[in-house]
Structure formats: structure tokens, C-alpha cells
Design a protein around this motif. Structure first.
Motif, short mmCIF file in Angstrom:
data_model
loop_
_atom_site.label_atom_id
_atom_site.label_comp_id
_atom_site.label_asym_id
_atom_site.label_seq_id
_atom_site.Cartn_x
_atom_site.Cartn_y
_atom_site.Cartn_z
N TYR A 1 -1.61 6.46 0.88
CA TYR A 1 -2.04 6.77 -0.48
C TYR A 1 -2.33 5.49 -1.27
CZ TYR A 1 -2.01 8.79 -5.17
OH TYR A 1 -2.36 9.17 -6.45
N ASN A 2 -1.44 4.50 -1.13
CA ASN A 2 -1.62 3.23 -1.84
C ASN A 2 -2.83 2.45 -1.33
OD1 ASN A 2 0.55 3.71 -3.52
ND2 ASN A 2 2.00 2.64 -2.19
N ASP A 3 -3.23 2.75 -0.09
CA ASP A 3 -4.45 2.13 0.46
C ASP A 3 -5.70 2.94 0.14
OD1 ASP A 3 -3.05 0.02 1.52
OD2 ASP A 3 -2.85 0.90 3.53
N TYR B 1 3.06 7.36 1.51
CA TYR B 1 2.81 6.50 0.35
C TYR B 1 1.95 5.31 0.75
CZ TYR B 1 5.99 9.05 -2.67
OH TYR B 1 6.58 10.03 -3.43
#
Length: 184
Positions: A18-20, A15
Motif C-alpha cells: 500500500y505504501n508503495d 502495508y
């Protein structure tokens, strides 16, 4: 997991990545592992560059949806694959249908061995529908095997309504999914 061509695989990222904005991850072939503990250990090892990585299963192949989500793999996944490896392809497909559409395993909380035994009791076979539908094909076999009309006069047999009987039987007592017939 016999069939390596259709081996279950998971693309595992995190995550945080993915969030980056990154889809950085790796495809993990489950046939290389013996249990979920070993699989998770390898995933965390692969993402060791991240502090406390939260694994994210971004894609998967050849794994029924009832065993996996974006963030977890069911603890009995490997046991499930061992179970279907013991079955033929057609029976394995029927077992997957039974688990997902009939008894909602593993959400129902039942043990996999218990679920398999219930499946064996309920499964009646695959009917391709070559006789205008799987239900009708099953009914012809059901009547013949049960001997239901064996003692009936030929004249009466000629007027027996197989379609209506099939309709009644499948309203109460039997169900059909993709040609696979189960006793309720």
C-alpha cells in the motif's frame, strides 16, 4: 458459516504494498477456514514474496465492525459466526445489535458464551412497528402476556394510555434497536 451467498470475506493486502502505491491483495472467504490461526497462515503464505509482511485488511463484507479493523481480526470471529449460524436470520441480526450497541462485545472483555446467555435473557423479540412503532407493538403484547389489565373493568381498559406506558417502560427497563426489543 451456512449461508455462502453472504459469506464473510476480507480483501487482504499489506502495508508495504500500500505504501508503495499498490493495492495488490486477494479476497479471502472466511468460510474456507476453521479459525483465525488458519486464516492468518494462509494470508501470510499468499504474501510470502514480501519480507515480514504487515497484513492490511483493506475491505471486508458481511463481517460486523466490532470483529475487524484494518489490521486485525478478533480471535473469536469464527466462534461468533458459528454462534449466529445456530440462530435464525432475525435472531442473528438481534445478536449482532446486542453485541455492538448494547454490551460492546468483545471490547467489554466478556466471553462469547457468556454474552450469548445474557442476550438470550435480555432479548424480547422483533416488532415490526405495524402498530405505529415497535415500542407500542411490544407494549400491547407485554400487557396481554402479563395479564396486567386482565382483571380491570372494561371501562378502565378503554382509558389505559398504552403510549405513555410504553414511553415509561422504554425510559427505564427496555430498549429498542431497529425493531428488536431488549430488557436492560
Amino acid at each position: 458459516m451456512k449461508n455462502l451467498e453472504n459469506a464473510p470475506k476480507i480483501y487482504v493486502g499489506t502495508y508495504g504494498q500500500y505504501n508503495d502505491g499498490s493495492l495488490f491483495g486477494k479476497w479471502f472467504d472466511l468460510s474456507n477456514y476453521t479459525d483465525t490461526k488458519e486464516f492468518y497462515k494462509n494470508c501470510y503464505e499468499y504474501h510470502r514474496n514480501e519480507f515480514l509482511p504487515e497484513l492490511m485488511f483493506q475491505d471486508w463484507e458481511n463481517i460486523p465492525d466490532f470483529l475487524i479493523s484494518e489490521y486485525s481480526l478478533h480471535e473469536d470471529t469464527f466462534k461468533y459466526f458459528e454462534t449466529i449460524d445456530e440462530m435464525g436470520e432475525e435472531r442473528a441480526k438481534a445478536f449482532e445489535i446486542y453485541c455492538s450497541s448494547i454490551v460492546s462485545w468483545p471490547l467489554n472483555g466478556n466471553d462469547l458464551d457468556e454474552t450469548r446467555q445474557e442476550f438470550e435473557d435480555a432479548y424480547r423479540g422483533y416488532f415490526s412497528g405495524s402498530m405505529k412503532g415497535p415500542e407500542l407493538e411490544f407494549i400491547y403484547q407485554y400487557i396481554e402476556e402479563s395479564g396486567m389489565l386482565a382483571d380491570a373493568p372494561k371501562l378502565l381498559k378503554r382509558y389505559f394510555d398504552y403510549k405513555s406506558f410504553a414511553k415509561d417502560l422504554f425510559l427505564d427497563g427496555y430498549s429498542q434497536y431497529e425493531g428488536h426489543v431488549f430488557r436492560d
